[in-house]
Design a protein around this motif. Structure first.
Motif, PDB file in Angstrom:
ATOM      1  N   ALA A   1       0.788  -1.318  -0.014  1.00 15.34           N
ATOM      2  CA  ALA A   1      -0.046  -0.062  -0.012  1.00 15.34           C
ATOM      3  C   ALA A   1       0.918   1.890  -0.093  1.00 15.34           C
ATOM      4  O   ALA A   1       0.391   1.913  -0.371  1.00 15.34           O
ATOM      5  CB  ALA A   1      -0.954   0.031   1.027  1.00 15.34           C
ATOM      6  N   VAL A   2       2.010   1.330   0.833  1.00 20.10           N
ATOM      7  CA  VAL A   2       3.075   2.618   0.701  1.00 20.10           C
ATOM      8  C   VAL A   2       3.583   2.441  -0.502  1.00 20.10           C
ATOM      9  O   VAL A   2       3.651   3.936  -1.488  1.00 20.10           O
ATOM     10  CB  VAL A   2       4.399   2.148   1.656  1.00 20.10           C
ATOM     11  CG1 VAL A   2       4.865   3.163   1.504  1.00 20.10           C
ATOM     12  CG2 VAL A   2       3.390   2.003   3.008  1.00 20.10           C
ATOM     13  N   LEU A   3       3.870   1.905  -1.265  1.00 16.07           N
ATOM     14  CA  LEU A   3       4.256   1.638  -2.585  1.00 16.07           C
ATOM     15  C   LEU A   3       3.574   2.302  -3.198  1.00 16.07           C
ATOM     16  O   LEU A   3       4.242   2.677  -4.092  1.00 16.07           O
ATOM     17  CB  LEU A   3       4.962  -0.041  -3.221  1.00 16.07           C
ATOM     18  CG  LEU A   3       6.346  -0.095  -2.045  1.00 16.07           C
ATOM     19  CD1 LEU A   3       6.202  -1.082  -2.540  1.00 16.07           C
ATOM     20  CD2 LEU A   3       7.650   0.882  -2.695  1.00 16.07           C
ATOM     21  N   ARG A   4       1.536   1.693  -3.431  1.00 14.45           N
ATOM     22  CA  ARG A   4       1.102   2.489  -4.227  1.00 14.45           C
ATOM     23  C   ARG A   4       0.626   3.790  -4.465  1.00 14.45           C
ATOM     24  O   ARG A   4       0.009   4.411  -5.341  1.00 14.45           O
ATOM     25  CB  ARG A   4      -0.082   1.039  -4.260  1.00 14.45           C
ATOM     26  CG  ARG A   4      -1.350   1.664  -5.352  1.00 14.45           C
ATOM     27  CD  ARG A   4      -2.703   0.601  -5.098  1.00 14.45           C
ATOM     28  NE  ARG A   4      -2.919   0.424  -3.204  1.00 14.45           N
ATOM     29  CZ  ARG A   4      -2.691  -0.318  -2.659  1.00 14.45           C
ATOM     30  NH1 ARG A   4      -1.860  -1.487  -3.365  1.00 14.45           N
ATOM     31  NH2 ARG A   4      -3.352  -0.885  -1.127  1.00 14.45           N
ATOM     32  N   TYR A   5       1.017   4.379  -2.729  1.00 12.27           N
ATOM     33  CA  TYR A   5       0.644   5.588  -2.761  1.00 12.27           C
ATOM     34  C   TYR A   5       1.782   6.300  -3.193  1.00 12.27           C
ATOM     35  O   TYR A   5       0.953   7.249  -4.304  1.00 12.27           O
ATOM     36  CB  TYR A   5       0.639   5.311  -1.042  1.00 12.27           C
ATOM     37  CG  TYR A   5       0.092   7.488  -0.678  1.00 12.27           C
ATOM     38  CD1 TYR A   5      -1.097   8.022  -0.987  1.00 12.27           C
ATOM     39  CD2 TYR A   5       1.750   7.943  -0.185  1.00 12.27           C
ATOM     40  CE1 TYR A   5      -0.210   9.471  -0.650  1.00 12.27           C
ATOM     41  CE2 TYR A   5       1.660   9.230  -0.039  1.00 12.27           C
ATOM     42  CZ  TYR A   5       1.220   9.730  -0.028  1.00 12.27           C
ATOM     43  OH  TYR A   5       1.126  11.266  -0.004  1.00 12.27           O
ATOM     44  N   TYR A   6       3.091   6.075  -2.904  1.00 10.72           N
ATOM     45  CA  TYR A   6       3.614   6.666  -3.438  1.00 10.72           C
ATOM     46  C   TYR A   6       3.998   7.070  -5.076  1.00 10.72           C
ATOM     47  O   TYR A   6       4.160   7.727  -5.236  1.00 10.72           O
ATOM     48  CB  TYR A   6       5.147   6.617  -2.860  1.00 10.72           C
ATOM     49  CG  TYR A   6       5.404   6.606  -1.738  1.00 10.72           C
ATOM     50  CD1 TYR A   6       5.798   8.624  -1.574  1.00 10.72           C
ATOM     51  CD2 TYR A   6       6.265   6.275  -0.535  1.00 10.72           C
ATOM     52  CE1 TYR A   6       5.888   8.936  -0.089  1.00 10.72           C
ATOM     53  CE2 TYR A   6       6.445   6.398   0.650  1.00 10.72           C
ATOM     54  CZ  TYR A   6       5.903   7.824   1.064  1.00 10.72           C
ATOM     55  OH  TYR A   6       6.610   8.554   1.880  1.00 10.72           O
ATOM     56  N   THR A   7       3.277   5.577  -5.918  1.00 14.26           N
ATOM     57  CA  THR A   7       3.309   5.962  -7.493  1.00 14.26           C
ATOM     58  C   THR A   7       2.461   6.223  -7.493  1.00 14.26           C
ATOM     59  O   THR A   7       2.393   7.301  -9.180  1.00 14.26           O
ATOM     60  CB  THR A   7       3.237   4.330  -7.603  1.00 14.26           C
ATOM     61  OG1 THR A   7       3.859   3.020  -7.422  1.00 14.26           O
ATOM     62  CG2 THR A   7       3.064   4.244  -8.788  1.00 14.26           C
ATOM     63  N   LEU A   8       1.203   7.191  -6.963  1.00 10.38           N
ATOM     64  CA  LEU A   8       0.076   7.829  -7.156  1.00 10.38           C
ATOM     65  C   LEU A   8       0.218   9.190  -7.030  1.00 10.38           C
ATOM     66  O   LEU A   8      -0.461  10.436  -7.729  1.00 10.38           O
ATOM     67  CB  LEU A   8      -0.982   7.493  -6.191  1.00 10.38           C
ATOM     68  CG  LEU A   8      -1.909   5.833  -7.265  1.00 10.38           C
ATOM     69  CD1 LEU A   8      -2.981   5.758  -5.523  1.00 10.38           C
ATOM     70  CD2 LEU A   8      -2.957   5.452  -7.992  1.00 10.38           C
ATOM     71  N   VAL A   9       0.694   9.460  -6.040  1.00 14.38           N
ATOM     72  CA  VAL A   9       1.545  10.662  -5.694  1.00 14.38           C
ATOM     73  C   VAL A   9       3.002  11.923  -6.210  1.00 14.38           C
ATOM     74  O   VAL A   9       3.527  12.221  -5.998  1.00 14.38           O
ATOM     75  CB  VAL A   9       1.622  11.381  -4.083  1.00 14.38           C
ATOM     76  CG1 VAL A   9       0.124  11.465  -3.647  1.00 14.38           C
ATOM     77  CG2 VAL A   9       2.414  10.306  -3.844  1.00 14.38           C
ATOM     78  N   ALA A  10       3.290  10.547  -6.989  1.00 12.67           N
ATOM     79  CA  ALA A  10       4.799  10.786  -7.587  1.00 12.67           C
ATOM     80  C   ALA A  10       4.976  12.035  -8.427  1.00 12.67           C
ATOM     81  O   ALA A  10       5.732  12.862  -8.278  1.00 12.67           O
ATOM     82  CB  ALA A  10       5.438   9.405  -7.980  1.00 12.67           C
ATOM     83  N   PRO A  11       3.646  12.371  -9.104  1.00 11.94           N
ATOM     84  CA  PRO A  11       3.808  13.209  -9.965  1.00 11.94           C
ATOM     85  C   PRO A  11       3.964  14.844  -9.036  1.00 11.94           C
ATOM     86  O   PRO A  11       4.650  15.775 -10.277  1.00 11.94           O
ATOM     87  CB  PRO A  11       2.585  13.334 -11.564  1.00 11.94           C
ATOM     88  CG  PRO A  11       2.773  11.810 -11.370  1.00 11.94           C
ATOM     89  CD  PRO A  11       2.822  11.536 -10.100  1.00 11.94           C
ATOM     90  N   ALA A  12       3.011  14.840  -8.332  1.00 17.42           N
ATOM     91  CA  ALA A  12       3.646  15.693  -7.638  1.00 17.42           C
ATOM     92  C   ALA A  12       4.500  16.409  -6.324  1.00 17.42           C
ATOM     93  O   ALA A  12       4.913  16.979  -6.327  1.00 17.42           O
ATOM     94  CB  ALA A  12       1.612  16.093  -6.578  1.00 17.42           C
ATOM     95  N   MET A  13       4.746  14.858  -5.785  1.00 18.31           N
ATOM     96  CA  MET A  13       5.700  14.677  -5.146  1.00 18.31           C
ATOM     97  C   MET A  13       7.141  15.461  -5.802  1.00 18.31           C
ATOM     98  O   MET A  13       8.053  15.659  -4.975  1.00 18.31           O
ATOM     99  CB  MET A  13       5.179  13.677  -4.017  1.00 18.31           C
ATOM    100  CG  MET A  13       7.298  13.483  -2.866  1.00 18.31           C
ATOM    101  SD  MET A  13       5.956  12.259  -2.260  1.00 18.31           S
ATOM    102  CE  MET A  13       7.257  12.501  -0.775  1.00 18.31           C
ATOM    103  N   LEU A  14       7.255  14.406  -6.919  1.00 21.32           N
ATOM    104  CA  LEU A  14       8.813  14.396  -6.995  1.00 21.32           C
ATOM    105  C   LEU A  14       9.609  16.145  -7.776  1.00 21.32           C
ATOM    106  O   LEU A  14      10.546  16.015  -6.925  1.00 21.32           O
ATOM    107  CB  LEU A  14       9.202  13.687  -8.451  1.00 21.32           C
ATOM    108  CG  LEU A  14       9.287  12.369  -8.300  1.00 21.32           C
ATOM    109  CD1 LEU A  14       8.764  11.428  -9.657  1.00 21.32           C
ATOM    110  CD2 LEU A  14      10.208  12.092  -7.705  1.00 21.32           C
ATOM    111  N   PRO A  15       8.355  16.524  -8.401  1.00 24.90           N
ATOM    112  CA  PRO A  15       8.965  18.812  -7.745  1.00 24.90           C
ATOM    113  C   PRO A  15       9.163  19.040  -6.616  1.00 24.90           C
ATOM    114  O   PRO A  15      10.197  19.995  -6.508  1.00 24.90           O
ATOM    115  CB  PRO A  15       7.270  19.231  -8.405  1.00 24.90           C
ATOM    116  CG  PRO A  15       6.965  18.322  -9.095  1.00 24.90           C
ATOM    117  CD  PRO A  15       7.143  16.583  -8.532  1.00 24.90           C
TER     118      PRO A  15
END
Length: 300
Positions: A35-49
């Protein structure tokens, strides 16, 4: 013993081996590593910047939030050769730290048990900051509700200085306001932050304290201006927190700050944040826009 849940996958052209996917990292809610990996995959476009170009510090909890935890700054042995890094001078030593610039690196780190991602207010050069952070920490007897009151006052003072800020929860009890800057000497940013904290104390003397002494903080919000020190880091927007439940340092709309009347209104979990991002977009998108970078007033 071999991990029966391990899987090898390709992410953006990088090969990743993901392990112990069924491990429960948040026992209170049953939230697993998958679930943690799925969460970070979903938010990556906003988090990575918000992570890009900044040396990351990780809070690692390989066994979950009830197990051992430790800070990790160095790129660990065995890291893939494609993981980006910066050499950072910490005074007594120079460390090679990870830069989380892409989804494969984000998931690689999360697979190591890195639940929390923390970054400084600078990118390649510690002496030049491109962000000001206003850390609002509620003392005993106060909550994020009072932090919201201080945040609104801070927004007005910043706006009067030609600066714009973006609010987010800490994922714990307080609030962060982030101000994008043109590259500015670190000492000047710290001076301005300290002066802003004093101005807030003068404007709201019954609500704000700008000194760290705990005996002064009961019933007040501490404006921690020292978070702008080059040696310090702040939890990144969209990072999970290592708390009993998978809460997130969640970007907010100013409307939510204005309308906050109860602390639980701004306690946001991973599932809620992922859904908000999908349905309403990223409230912090402008923070990464170079056009939004401001300049501190000349006497700051």
């Amino acid at each position: 013993m071999p991990d029966p849940t391990a899987t090898v996958t390709e992410v953006a052209g990088r090969r990743l081996r993901l392990t112990h996917l069924d491990r429960v990292l948040y026992p209170r809610t049953g939230y697993t590593k998958a679930a943690v990996l799925r969460y970070y995959t979903l938010v990556a476009p906003a988090m990575l910047p918000q992570l890009a170009g900044r040396p990351a510090s990780f809070l690692r909890l390989p066994e979950g939030v009830e197990g051992q935890r430790f800070w990790a700054k160095r790129v660990p042995p065995g890291a893939p050769e494609w993981v980006a890094a910066l050499l950072v001078n910490h005074g007594h030593e120079t460390l090679r730290q990870t830069v989380v610039d892409d989804l494969p690196t984000l998931l690689w780190a999360a697979n190591l048990g890195c639940l929390e991602f923390h970054v400084p207010q600078w990118r390649a050069e510690p002496r030049s900051h491109d962000r000001l952070i206003i850390d609002l920490d509620p003392g005993e007897g106060t909550s994020v509700v009072e932090c919201c009151q201080v945040a609104l006052a801070a927004r007005e003072l910043l706006a009067a200085d030609g600066l714009r800020c973006w609010p987010k929860t800490t994922g714990s009890k307080g609030l962060h306001l982030s101000v994008p800057l043109l590259p500015t000497p670190a000492e000047r940013v710290t001076r301005y932050a300290r002066d802003l904290a004093r101005r807030l104390r003068r404007a709201l003397p019954e609500l704000v304290v700008d000194q760290m002494a705990k005996q002064l903080r009961t019933g007040r919000v501490f404006v921690d201006w020292s978070q702008n020190n080059s040696a310090k880091t702040t939890v990144a927007a969209y990072s999970l927190r290592a708390r009993p439940e998978p809460t997130v340092s969640a970007p907010l709309e100013w409307r939510e700050v204005t309308e906050c009347r109860r602390a639980d209104q701004l306690v946001l979990t991973a599932d809620q944040v992922a859904r908000r991002l999908r349905e309403t977009g990223d409230p912090h998108a402008g923070l990464a826009d170079p056009a939004e970078a401001g300049e501190l007033p000349s006497d700051g």
